[in-house]
Design an enzyme around this catalytic site. Structure first.
Site, PDB file in Angstrom:
ATOM      1  N   LYS A 150       0.871  -1.182   0.000  1.00  0.00           N
ATOM      2  CA  LYS A 150       0.000   0.000   0.000  1.00  0.00           C
ATOM      3  C   LYS A 150       0.908   1.232   0.000  1.00  0.00           C
ATOM      4  O   LYS A 150       1.471   1.612   1.022  1.00  0.00           O
ATOM      5  CB  LYS A 150      -0.860  -0.012   1.279  1.00  0.00           C
ATOM      6  CG  LYS A 150      -2.165   0.778   1.206  1.00  0.00           C
ATOM      7  CD  LYS A 150      -2.049   2.234   0.843  1.00  0.00           C
ATOM      8  CE  LYS A 150      -1.764   3.137   2.021  1.00  0.00           C
ATOM      9  NZ  LYS A 150      -1.684   4.570   1.622  1.00  0.00           N
ATOM     10  N   GLY A 206       7.012   5.647   7.919  1.00  0.00           N
ATOM     11  CA  GLY A 206       6.205   6.860   7.976  1.00  0.00           C
ATOM     12  C   GLY A 206       6.384   7.547   9.317  1.00  0.00           C
ATOM     13  O   GLY A 206       7.479   7.518   9.899  1.00  0.00           O
ATOM     14  N   SER A 207       5.318   8.135   9.824  1.00  0.00           N
ATOM     15  CA  SER A 207       5.412   8.936  11.047  1.00  0.00           C
ATOM     16  C   SER A 207       5.337   8.054  12.298  1.00  0.00           C
ATOM     17  O   SER A 207       4.725   6.987  12.273  1.00  0.00           O
ATOM     18  CB  SER A 207       4.272   9.961  11.070  1.00  0.00           C
ATOM     19  OG  SER A 207       3.033   9.269  11.089  1.00  0.00           O
ATOM     20  N   GLU A 230       3.516   8.530  14.856  1.00  0.00           N
ATOM     21  CA  GLU A 230       2.125   8.410  15.314  1.00  0.00           C
ATOM     22  C   GLU A 230       1.433   7.240  14.615  1.00  0.00           C
ATOM     23  O   GLU A 230       0.820   6.384  15.257  1.00  0.00           O
ATOM     24  CB  GLU A 230       1.350   9.708  15.019  1.00  0.00           C
ATOM     25  CG  GLU A 230       1.853  10.937  15.757  1.00  0.00           C
ATOM     26  CD  GLU A 230       3.182  11.487  15.205  1.00  0.00           C
ATOM     27  OE1 GLU A 230       3.484  11.253  14.016  1.00  0.00           O
ATOM     28  OE2 GLU A 230       3.917  12.137  15.977  1.00  0.00           O
ATOM     29  N   GLY A 237       2.923   4.884  12.938  1.00  0.00           N
ATOM     30  CA  GLY A 237       3.696   3.675  13.242  1.00  0.00           C
ATOM     31  C   GLY A 237       3.196   3.023  14.528  1.00  0.00           C
ATOM     32  O   GLY A 237       2.975   1.806  14.587  1.00  0.00           O
ATOM     33  N   GLU A 245       9.930   2.020  10.537  1.00  0.00           N
ATOM     34  CA  GLU A 245      10.984   2.977  10.172  1.00  0.00           C
ATOM     35  C   GLU A 245      10.340   4.350  10.208  1.00  0.00           C
ATOM     36  O   GLU A 245       9.534   4.683   9.349  1.00  0.00           O
ATOM     37  CB  GLU A 245      11.512   2.599   8.776  1.00  0.00           C
ATOM     38  CG  GLU A 245      12.908   3.114   8.533  1.00  0.00           C
ATOM     39  CD  GLU A 245      12.878   4.493   7.950  1.00  0.00           C
ATOM     40  OE1 GLU A 245      12.792   5.467   8.751  1.00  0.00           O
ATOM     41  OE2 GLU A 245      12.939   4.620   6.729  1.00  0.00           O
ATOM     42  N   GLU A 260      10.957  16.242  13.953  1.00  0.00           N
ATOM     43  CA  GLU A 260      11.278  16.047  12.535  1.00  0.00           C
ATOM     44  C   GLU A 260      10.432  17.014  11.702  1.00  0.00           C
ATOM     45  O   GLU A 260       9.204  16.940  11.716  1.00  0.00           O
ATOM     46  CB  GLU A 260      10.966  14.604  12.127  1.00  0.00           C
ATOM     47  CG  GLU A 260      11.345  14.309  10.697  1.00  0.00           C
ATOM     48  CD  GLU A 260      11.159  12.832  10.334  1.00  0.00           C
ATOM     49  OE1 GLU A 260      10.060  12.298  10.575  1.00  0.00           O
ATOM     50  OE2 GLU A 260      12.108  12.231   9.810  1.00  0.00           O
TER      51      GLU A 260
END
Ligand code: NAP
Ligand code: MG
Length: 516
Positions: free
Chosen positions: A172, A225-226, A228, A230, A247, A418
């Protein structure tokens, strides 16, 4: 204009929820449509993958998996220029960087084609009566959720390892940029993989991503991704006792000691934050510099920042636009709040981009002394160039000027969070001890660099920094395909790339043979 659909069980299918528009961030114009998928599409893909795994893929010899991956790599290589053009238009990354990404997806598949035949276990000497050995077996069906910053590269790295190890896959990609991924999957699908081994489901995170994270038929989930999201997909996976690799980005420090070779360091320090307009998980977004050379380094960095060319991706500038208006707003807010909190803008590049027929959009910095060396007005935009009949989107791209910030409080948001944009903070330190303390004083731990001519100090500091990768007198945005890559602390866990990734997508099975 590209119209892309899902790829499920070897067949191209529309999404059950309609379509989503894809935007070229350099011009804010529509360049294509992708399938908007939901739970029913994901379910079809996961079922197809499970069928393919048990009926054929599980029994397919490593040599054949290797051959298919090699063929897929060759097909991608043959179409590398086309892939790069799509990736550049879709993400906004300068064409040269997209060309590199197109070569990297090829390298991932080449590397994992080679690795596929070297996945093996051990024999364990237990006793004369027993033969004990292990095998590394695939987990079954792996789910892959990737972001918009390096769609091609991430596809290669995450699918390459999973397929080499013998898993069937469901990918996805991100709704903001996935057109090149669709084309890459189309090319890979011609390499002989049985139907259902590679499935692609596009759509939003809340719809397609969530359905994949919730699906009980997935045996492993790789997420980039982020933090949150994750954490959220980890929770969803916990319900199924399913392993995840996360990651989640970083706030990676480049520690510059007074004895560093600045000529060598400067271009690397700048590139580490402007590559992909700073939208890189391993961006070197914090420069920690020894007090004695702080002012000199800032002056030299500032010169470089002011001369950076910012413009549409097809003109091959140093820095292209951010991926979306949302990302632009996010970066703008970070910098505005940093300035309110006391940070100073030491330098900013100039965004001077006027699509033909519209007024120039110019955001000069207050103290900017030189204009961009790139004459953006003379660019001849391609077919995806501004379309004045597209009223729903802004008539210009999502540009943010590369920005150098000083007088940054190490405890402030801009020093710790970040940004995911071309924003570099410079923070001074007194000595080695303070450098290490500052380097580690963030929640992240992905990549770091140490710049010094002192060998002992290089090793000491590299050992002391909490990061998944540490560079000495250099910096790699994650390094080559061969290098294990992943985080410590809130940068996530698990490793992608290299042989290490194969451990994540396999299980060790132990056999005990009683000879008596
Ligand atoms: P994000 O929301 O974490 O997106 C990453 C991936 O997760 C995308 O494919 C996204 O799909 C998907 N997703 C979103 N919600 C989901 C859900 N509920 N269940 C399953 N999948 C879901 O990140 P973002 O919004 O694109 O970016 C926000 C910030 O995250 C950035 O500014 C940056 O700081 C960080 N980030 C880090 C990396 C990295 O390489 N580590 C990459 C991207 C972003 P859709 O995008 O299609 O909604
Ligand atoms: Mg796009």
């Amino acid at each position: 204009m590209t119209k892309a659909t899902n790829f499920i069980d070897g067949v191209w299918r529309e999404g059950s929820l309609g379509t989503l528009e894809m935007i070229n961030p350099s011009y804010g114009t529509k360049i294509g449509e992708i399938a908007r998928s939901g739970a029913s599409d994901v379910d079809l893909a996961v079922r197809a993958a499970n069928r393919a795994f048990s009926s054929v893929w599980k029994q397919t010899p490593a040599a054949e998996r290797s051959r298919m991956l090699r063929k897929a790599a060759d097909l991608l290589l043959h179409h590398a220029d086309e892939l790069a053009e799509i990736e550049s238009a879709d993400t906004g990354k300068p064409l040269r960087q997209a060309q590199n990404d197109a070569r990297q997806i090829v390298r991932y598949l080449e590397f994992y084609a080679g690795a596929a035949e070297h996945i093996h276990g051990d024999t364990i000497p237990v006793s004369a009566e027993h033969l004990v050995f292990t095998k590394r077996v695939p987990l079954g069906v792996t789910g892959h959720i990737i972001p918009w910053n390096y769609p091609l590269q991430m596809t290669g790295r995450t699918l390459g390892a999973a397929l080499a190890a013998g898993n069937a896959t469901v990918l996805k990609p991100a709704e903001d940029a996935c057109l090149a991924v669709v084309r890459a999957i189309e090319l890979m699908s011609k390499a002989g993989f049985p139907p259902g081994v590679i499935n692609l489901v596009t759509g939003t995170g809340e719809e397609a991503g969530q359905a994949l994270a919730d699906h009980p038929g997935i045996h492993h989930l790789a997420f980039t991704g982020s933090p949150e999201v994750g954490a959220h997909v980890m929770k969803c996976s916990a319900a199924h006792i399913r392993p995840v690799v996360l990651e989640l980005g970083g706030k990676s420090p480049q520690v510059v000691f007074a004895d560093a070779d600045l000529e060598r360091a400067l271009p690397v320090l700048v590139n580490a934050i402007i590559q992909n307009a700073g939208q890189t998980c391993s961006a070197g977004s914090r420069v920690l510099v020894q007090q004695e050379i702080h002012d000199l380094l800032v002056e030299r960095l500032a010169d470089r920042f002011r001369s950076l060319a910012v413009g549409p991706a097809d003109g091959n500038p140093d820095v292209g636009p951010l991926v979306s208006e949302k990302q632009l707003e996010r970066v703008r807010t970070f910098v505005d709040e940093a300035v309110t909190a006391g940070a100073e803008i030491a330098a900013q590049a100039t965004v001077d981009f006027a699509p033909s027929g519209s007024p120039s959009q110019s955001y000069p910095s207050p103290d900017s002394t030189s204009q961009s060396s790139h004459s953006l007005e003379t660019l001849s935009p391609d077919s995806s160039a501004p379309d004045s009949s597209a009223p729903d989107f802004p008539s210009h791209g999502f540009f943010y000027p590369p920005t150098l910030l000083t007088h940054v409080d190490p405890q402030s948001t801009i020093a710790r969070k970040e940004v995911f944009g071309p924003v570099l903070v410079v923070i001074p330190f007194r000595d080695e001890e303070e450098a290490i303390r500052l380097a580690n004083d963030v929640e992240y731990g992905l990549v770091a660099a140490v710049w010094t001519e002192n060998l002992g100090r290089a090793h000491r500091v590299a050992d002391a920094i909490d990061a998944g990768q540490v560079y000495v007198n250099g910096y790699g945005a994650g390094g080559g395909v061969e290098l294990p890559f992943g985080g410590m602390k809130k940068s996530g866990f698990g490793r992608e790339k290299g042989f290490e990734a194969l451990h994540e997508v396999t299980a060790v099975k132990t056999y005990v043979i009683n000879k008596g």
